[in-house]
Scaffold this motif. Sequence first.
Motif, PDB file in Angstrom:
ATOM      1  N   THR A   1       0.868  -1.258   0.023  1.00 18.20           N
ATOM      2  CA  THR A   1       0.080  -0.014  -0.119  1.00 18.20           C
ATOM      3  C   THR A   1       0.827   1.398   0.089  1.00 18.20           C
ATOM      4  O   THR A   1       2.066   1.099   0.636  1.00 18.20           O
ATOM      5  CB  THR A   1      -1.063   0.022   1.152  1.00 18.20           C
ATOM      6  OG1 THR A   1      -0.201  -0.002   2.446  1.00 18.20           O
ATOM      7  CG2 THR A   1      -2.074  -1.053   1.138  1.00 18.20           C
ATOM      8  N   TYR A   2       0.587   2.369  -0.594  1.00 17.10           N
ATOM      9  CA  TYR A   2       1.020   3.489  -0.679  1.00 17.10           C
ATOM     10  C   TYR A   2       0.253   4.693  -0.325  1.00 17.10           C
ATOM     11  O   TYR A   2      -0.826   4.935  -0.872  1.00 17.10           O
ATOM     12  CB  TYR A   2       1.747   3.481  -2.126  1.00 17.10           C
ATOM     13  CG  TYR A   2       2.459   4.770  -2.737  1.00 17.10           C
ATOM     14  CD1 TYR A   2       3.655   5.017  -1.880  1.00 17.10           C
ATOM     15  CD2 TYR A   2       2.032   5.647  -3.562  1.00 17.10           C
ATOM     16  CE1 TYR A   2       4.427   5.989  -2.387  1.00 17.10           C
ATOM     17  CE2 TYR A   2       2.817   6.732  -3.837  1.00 17.10           C
ATOM     18  CZ  TYR A   2       4.057   6.938  -3.204  1.00 17.10           C
ATOM     19  OH  TYR A   2       4.925   8.112  -3.731  1.00 17.10           O
ATOM     20  N   LYS A   3       0.654   5.714   0.651  1.00 22.84           N
ATOM     21  CA  LYS A   3       0.271   6.851   1.006  1.00 22.84           C
ATOM     22  C   LYS A   3      -1.222   6.892   1.410  1.00 22.84           C
ATOM     23  O   LYS A   3      -2.205   7.647   0.932  1.00 22.84           O
ATOM     24  CB  LYS A   3       0.487   7.922  -0.289  1.00 22.84           C
ATOM     25  CG  LYS A   3       1.660   8.445  -0.602  1.00 22.84           C
ATOM     26  CD  LYS A   3       1.932   9.416  -1.584  1.00 22.84           C
ATOM     27  CE  LYS A   3       3.212   9.938  -1.508  1.00 22.84           C
ATOM     28  NZ  LYS A   3       3.373  11.086  -2.344  1.00 22.84           N
ATOM     29  N   CYS A   4      -1.805   6.106   2.190  1.00 20.06           N
ATOM     30  CA  CYS A   4      -3.018   5.659   2.647  1.00 20.06           C
ATOM     31  C   CYS A   4      -3.164   6.729   3.894  1.00 20.06           C
ATOM     32  O   CYS A   4      -2.409   7.123   4.461  1.00 20.06           O
ATOM     33  CB  CYS A   4      -3.258   4.285   3.290  1.00 20.06           C
ATOM     34  SG  CYS A   4      -3.302   3.248   1.713  1.00 20.06           S
ATOM     35  N   HIS A   5      -4.529   7.309   4.048  1.00 16.45           N
ATOM     36  CA  HIS A   5      -5.046   8.285   4.999  1.00 16.45           C
ATOM     37  C   HIS A   5      -5.800   7.383   6.112  1.00 16.45           C
ATOM     38  O   HIS A   5      -6.865   6.781   5.611  1.00 16.45           O
ATOM     39  CB  HIS A   5      -5.292   9.549   4.575  1.00 16.45           C
ATOM     40  CG  HIS A   5      -4.251  10.284   4.100  1.00 16.45           C
ATOM     41  ND1 HIS A   5      -3.656  11.394   4.531  1.00 16.45           N
ATOM     42  CD2 HIS A   5      -3.600  10.153   2.908  1.00 16.45           C
ATOM     43  CE1 HIS A   5      -2.920  11.846   3.697  1.00 16.45           C
ATOM     44  NE2 HIS A   5      -2.864  11.212   2.790  1.00 16.45           N
ATOM     45  N   LEU A   6      -5.363   7.449   7.238  1.00 16.98           N
ATOM     46  CA  LEU A   6      -6.450   6.834   8.258  1.00 16.98           C
ATOM     47  C   LEU A   6      -6.564   7.663   9.387  1.00 16.98           C
ATOM     48  O   LEU A   6      -5.661   8.136  10.018  1.00 16.98           O
ATOM     49  CB  LEU A   6      -5.696   5.404   8.814  1.00 16.98           C
ATOM     50  CG  LEU A   6      -6.565   4.230   9.496  1.00 16.98           C
ATOM     51  CD1 LEU A   6      -7.858   4.262   8.669  1.00 16.98           C
ATOM     52  CD2 LEU A   6      -5.850   3.200   9.996  1.00 16.98           C
TER      53      LEU A   6
END
Length: 195
Positions: A1-6
């Motif tokens: 995964t790449y540059k996820c925002h949580l």
Amino acid sequence: TYKCHLNNVRVDHISGIGFNIEGVDHRMTDLKAHDCAAGGFDIKATGMRASQCVASMCGSTSGDGIYIESGADRGIYTACDAQGNYTNGWKVSSSNTQLIGCTGSANGYVTAGSAGLYIDGENVFINGGAYFDDQEAPTQDYGIHLTDASSGCVTIYIDAGGNITEDYLDEAPESANAYVEAQIVRMASRLKAKS
């Protein structure tokens, strides 16, 4: 995964790890892991940015409150808290990692030798925050525990409060591979302690 925002997620009362994070350049804000038996956060991602994340009462069977694994390099963690976990509050095995204004308090309910912040990584920078145990009957053995595996420059600028001594904040001797610069300021007196 790449540059996820949580953002704004709570994981509560599970038998596994609260947040198991892999990949690159993720952003996490206001995540809470509570009563996760195998640890609160297990971070394997490089380039992490996390703020206001909390691990509490985690690690009753294994794991730490917040574990930043070897290889999860270049992370920046701001105003995150590891409190009341069964083992270490924080365990930092990564390189070029920054903890800014973070805390680790009252951890170590089941594991002797537990610390608010356990470091066996390289080039770790700690700015501000507090690593202590101010319970009437403390369970956390060390505020900050630098192991002989620590290397590079471990820099610590920190406040200490409660029943803490300077020895408690930097328990382990410097290894042949690590240079430690520590400036400890007592909250009660605001006098700079010798390092």
